[in-house]
Design a protein around this motif. Structure first.
Motif, short mmCIF file in Angstrom:
data_model
loop_
_atom_site.label_atom_id
_atom_site.label_comp_id
_atom_site.label_asym_id
_atom_site.label_seq_id
_atom_site.Cartn_x
_atom_site.Cartn_y
_atom_site.Cartn_z
N ASN A 8 0.82 -1.21 0.00
CA ASN A 8 0.00 0.00 0.00
C ASN A 8 0.86 1.26 0.00
OD1 ASN A 8 -2.72 -0.91 -0.06
ND2 ASN A 8 -2.60 -1.48 2.10
N GLU A 9 2.17 1.11 0.00
CA GLU A 9 3.05 2.27 0.04
C GLU A 9 2.89 3.13 -1.22
OE1 GLU A 9 4.92 -0.85 2.64
OE2 GLU A 9 4.01 -0.82 0.65
N ARG A 10 3.16 4.42 -1.08
CA ARG A 10 2.97 5.35 -2.20
C ARG A 10 4.16 5.40 -3.15
NH1 ARG A 10 -1.61 7.44 -3.72
NH2 ARG A 10 -0.93 9.60 -3.86
N ARG A 11 5.34 5.08 -2.62
CA ARG A 11 6.55 5.11 -3.45
C ARG A 11 7.32 3.81 -3.23
NH1 ARG A 11 3.86 8.51 -5.32
NH2 ARG A 11 4.38 10.70 -5.80
N ILE A 12 7.31 2.96 -4.27
CA ILE A 12 7.93 1.65 -4.19
C ILE A 12 9.00 1.55 -5.26
CG2 ILE A 12 7.54 -0.85 -4.34
CD1 ILE A 12 4.55 -0.17 -3.66
N ALA A 65 -6.15 8.37 -15.26
CA ALA A 65 -6.30 8.41 -13.80
C ALA A 65 -6.08 7.05 -13.14
CB ALA A 65 -7.66 8.97 -13.41
N PRO A 66 -4.94 6.41 -13.39
CA PRO A 66 -4.69 5.10 -12.78
C PRO A 66 -4.36 5.23 -11.29
CG PRO A 66 -2.73 5.82 -13.94
CD PRO A 66 -3.81 6.84 -14.22
N SER A 67 -4.53 4.13 -10.57
CA SER A 67 -4.15 4.10 -9.15
C SER A 67 -2.65 3.93 -8.99
CB SER A 67 -4.87 2.94 -8.44
OG SER A 67 -6.26 3.03 -8.61
N VAL A 68 -2.03 3.24 -9.96
CA VAL A 68 -0.61 2.91 -9.88
C VAL A 68 0.04 3.20 -11.23
CG1 VAL A 68 1.10 1.07 -9.51
CG2 VAL A 68 -1.05 1.07 -8.20
N ILE A 69 1.23 3.79 -11.20
CA ILE A 69 2.02 3.97 -12.41
C ILE A 69 3.36 3.28 -12.23
CG2 ILE A 69 3.15 5.60 -13.97
CD1 ILE A 69 1.04 7.64 -13.30
N ILE A 70 3.72 2.43 -13.18
CA ILE A 70 5.02 1.76 -13.19
C ILE A 70 5.95 2.55 -14.10
CG2 ILE A 70 6.24 -0.36 -13.74
CD1 ILE A 70 3.59 -1.83 -13.40
N LEU A 71 7.13 2.83 -13.60
CA LEU A 71 8.13 3.59 -14.35
C LEU A 71 9.33 2.69 -14.57
CD1 LEU A 71 7.82 6.62 -11.96
CD2 LEU A 71 6.84 6.55 -14.24
N THR A 75 16.84 17.52 -18.04
CA THR A 75 15.56 16.86 -18.30
C THR A 75 15.25 15.83 -17.23
OG1 THR A 75 15.90 17.19 -20.68
CG2 THR A 75 14.20 15.63 -20.03
N THR A 76 16.28 15.09 -16.80
CA THR A 76 16.10 14.10 -15.73
C THR A 76 15.60 14.78 -14.47
OG1 THR A 76 17.80 12.60 -16.60
CG2 THR A 76 17.31 12.45 -14.24
N LYS A 77 16.20 15.90 -14.10
CA LYS A 77 15.79 16.61 -12.89
C LYS A 77 14.36 17.13 -13.00
CE LYS A 77 20.35 18.02 -11.21
NZ LYS A 77 21.23 19.15 -10.85
N GLN A 78 14.01 17.63 -14.19
CA GLN A 78 12.65 18.15 -14.39
C GLN A 78 11.62 17.02 -14.29
OE1 GLN A 78 13.06 20.03 -18.19
NE2 GLN A 78 14.22 21.75 -17.40
N LEU A 79 11.92 15.88 -14.92
CA LEU A 79 11.00 14.75 -14.89
C LEU A 79 10.89 14.18 -13.48
CD1 LEU A 79 9.12 12.85 -16.40
CD2 LEU A 79 11.10 11.43 -16.97
N ALA A 80 12.02 14.10 -12.78
CA ALA A 80 12.01 13.58 -11.40
C ALA A 80 11.17 14.48 -10.50
CB ALA A 80 13.44 13.48 -10.87
N ARG A 81 11.29 15.79 -10.67
CA ARG A 81 10.51 16.73 -9.86
C ARG A 81 9.02 16.58 -10.17
NH1 ARG A 81 13.23 20.78 -11.09
NH2 ARG A 81 11.91 21.71 -12.70
N LEU A 82 8.69 16.41 -11.43
CA LEU A 82 7.30 16.24 -11.83
C LEU A 82 6.72 14.95 -11.23
CD1 LEU A 82 6.02 16.70 -15.48
CD2 LEU A 82 5.21 14.83 -14.05
N LEU A 83 7.48 13.87 -11.31
CA LEU A 83 7.01 12.58 -10.78
C LEU A 83 6.83 12.64 -9.27
CD1 LEU A 83 9.24 10.15 -12.88
CD2 LEU A 83 6.79 10.55 -13.16
N ALA A 84 7.75 13.32 -8.60
CA ALA A 84 7.67 13.40 -7.14
C ALA A 84 6.40 14.09 -6.68
CB ALA A 84 8.90 14.13 -6.60
N GLY A 85 5.86 14.97 -7.51
CA GLY A 85 4.68 15.72 -7.13
C GLY A 85 3.36 15.06 -7.49
N LEU A 86 3.42 13.90 -8.12
CA LEU A 86 2.18 13.24 -8.55
C LEU A 86 1.45 12.61 -7.37
CD1 LEU A 86 3.33 11.43 -11.81
CD2 LEU A 86 2.04 13.57 -11.63
N ASP A 87 0.15 12.77 -7.34
CA ASP A 87 -0.68 12.18 -6.29
C ASP A 87 -1.17 10.81 -6.76
OD1 ASP A 87 -2.18 11.75 -4.03
OD2 ASP A 87 -3.87 12.98 -4.70
N VAL A 88 -0.24 9.87 -6.86
CA VAL A 88 -0.52 8.52 -7.35
C VAL A 88 0.58 7.60 -6.83
CG1 VAL A 88 0.80 8.85 -9.48
CG2 VAL A 88 -1.06 7.19 -9.45
#
Length: 243
Positions: free
Chosen positions: A31-35, A156-162, A173-186
């Motif tokens: 159930n963790e948010r970041r795996i 609007a998925p419950s889980v996103i696999i990266l 670009t890596t830093k921008q994408l990482a910052r964007l991903l960190a802010g996602l409510d998923v």
């Protein structure tokens, strides 16, 4: 807790292909948010990601996301789990941004008008409304990766696999994408061979040869993984470097 109470439930999952065992008896309830899932190249990380997403059915065991069997109920899985591949060109199938983003929505049963509204909303959310008619082949790799991410998020998925989402991207670009991903409510499941990107995660699994070696908080798992990688790197046996 019962498996049904977990967002992610993998029970005794094995995958056999052409007489080879690619995954063996994997059980993960989360159930963790970041795996994070860490491992060397060829360890089974991407295979596990594809099975978790329902793209490849397990030979044995079951995989459920929010109660949906992702391999058996593919339409239901679209609204539960999305995957972002390492190479966006392996994911993109349409020539323009709006067509690519709309595809998942139409697969979920939305009308053309409903899908168009969803596309407009997700593009506006990322301040990319001007991309709607853009030809995807003219975008940079980082921009194509963002198109893929928007294509997943719009459903609007419950889980996103990266799956190694930063591979091939430059540092800004890596830093921008990482910052964007960190802010996602998923809930995010990040597949990587780089332990540094997982240090702030809630939970990390180390996979090797298709088996979960360790599953715990990031600190002990990453310390053990790095120690093992250092040991292999210091070895004179080049067979360890294969894969």
């Amino acid at each position: 807790m019962a498996p049904s109470s977990f967002l992610i439930s993998m029970r005794d999952v094995s995958l056999h292909v052409d007489g080879k065992t690619l995954l063996s008896q994997i059980t993960v309830n989360a159930n963790e948010r970041r795996i994070g899932i860490v491992g060397r190249n060829g360890s089974g990380k991407t295979t596990l990601a594809r099975v978790l997403a329902g793209l490849v059915p397990a030979t044995e065991g079951s995989v459920k996301i929010a109660g949906i069997d992702v391999a058996r109920d593919r339409k239901g899985a679209l609204g539960r789990i999305g995957i972002l591949f390492q190479n966006p060109d392996h994911q993109i199938i349409f020539p323009t941004v709006e067509e690519e983003i709309a595809f998942g929505l139409t697969q979920m049963g939305q009308s053309a008008d409903e899908a168009a509204q969803g596309v407009a909303q997700i593009l506006a959310q990322f301040d990319k409304s001007h991309w709607a008619k853009a030809a995807i082949h003219q975008l940079s790799q980082g921009q194509r990766q963002l198109v893929c991410l928007m294509s997943v998020l719009v459903m609007a998925p419950s889980v996103i696999i990266l799956d190694e989402p930063f591979a091939g991207l430059d540092i800004p670009t890596t830093k921008q994408l990482a910052r964007l991903l960190a802010g996602l409510d998923v809930t995010l499941v990040l597949i990587t061979h780089d332990p540094d990107v997982l240090r702030d995660y809630d939970r990390v699994l180390w996979i090797d040869s298709g088996v979960i070696v360790q599953d715990d908080n990031p600190a002990p798992v990453l310390a053990a993984f790095e120690a093992r990688m250092d040991h292999i790197g210091d070895s004179d046996d080049l067979s360890h470097l294969a894969g």
